[in-house]
Design a protein around this motif. Structure first.
Motif, PDB file in Angstrom:
ATOM      1  N   ARG A 110      -0.668  11.240  -5.577  1.00 25.90           N
ATOM      2  CA  ARG A 110       0.222  10.076  -4.854  1.00 25.90           C
ATOM      3  C   ARG A 110      -0.949   8.939  -4.052  1.00 25.90           C
ATOM      4  O   ARG A 110      -1.940   9.672  -3.375  1.00 25.90           O
ATOM      5  N   THR A 111      -1.253   7.754  -4.283  1.00 27.05           N
ATOM      6  CA  THR A 111      -1.011   6.734  -3.026  1.00 27.05           C
ATOM      7  C   THR A 111       0.266   5.847  -3.115  1.00 27.05           C
ATOM      8  O   THR A 111       0.528   5.931  -4.024  1.00 27.05           O
ATOM      9  N   THR A 112       0.332   5.509  -1.327  1.00 27.69           N
ATOM     10  CA  THR A 112       1.321   4.724  -0.611  1.00 27.69           C
ATOM     11  C   THR A 112       1.151   3.696  -0.286  1.00 27.69           C
ATOM     12  O   THR A 112       0.033   3.656   1.159  1.00 27.69           O
ATOM     13  N   VAL A 113       1.340   2.653  -0.768  1.00 27.48           N
ATOM     14  CA  VAL A 113       0.539   1.238  -0.053  1.00 27.48           C
ATOM     15  C   VAL A 113       2.081   0.183   0.447  1.00 27.48           C
ATOM     16  O   VAL A 113       2.914   0.432  -0.199  1.00 27.48           O
ATOM     17  N   PHE A 114       1.666  -0.067   1.934  1.00 24.80           N
ATOM     18  CA  PHE A 114       3.246  -0.722   2.177  1.00 24.80           C
ATOM     19  C   PHE A 114       2.083  -2.620   1.755  1.00 24.80           C
ATOM     20  O   PHE A 114       1.256  -3.429   2.812  1.00 24.80           O
TER      21      PHE A 114
END
Length: 134
Positions: A110-114
């Protein structure tokens, strides 16, 4: 060489006219970003509740993955886009519960980006990559 095919299902929101819900080429399935939309009505659900939006979004992802011939356990990568850093913990809890319930032990990457999202009511958007193992 295998053909590229569109993945479609009524169990997830209809795609915009400019992209597919998903595309499969050989064993690879790439999903377009999904949001907290009711597939039957097209309405954005759970305003202000990132946990509920995350669960609904993952349900949409799972429906498209299933329509491709894969299972959620075949997902190798999920990318999460959040509008607010403060929503990370609530998203992460809802995400973790859903993913653990729908996988057999090896969790997807997973990657999480704001970032900003296309609709003000969207707090989260998620896309996925799966590999069909039929």
């Amino acid at each position: 060489m295998s053909e590229k095919t569109a993945v479609r299902t009524t169990e997830a929101p209809a795609p915009a006219h400019t992209f597919s819900q998903g595309v499969r080429k050989g064993p690879f399935v790439q999903l377009s970003g999904q949001g907290p939309v009711d597939p039957a009505t097209g309405e954005y659900l759970y305003p202000g509740d990132v946990a509920a939006q995350t669960t609904r979004t993952l349900q949409n992802v799972a429906a498209i993955v299933a329509a491709s011939g894969a299972s959620f356990d075949d997902v190798v990568m999920l990318r999460v886009y959040l509008t607010e850093r403060e929503n990370f913990a609530a998203m992460n809890d809802a995400y973790g519960a859903f993913v653990q319930e729908h996988t057999s032990g090896i969790l997807p990457c997973r990657t999480t980006v704001f970032t900003g999202l296309p609709r003000a009511e969207m707090l989260v958007e998620i896309d996925a990559l799966a590999i069909v193992t039929e």
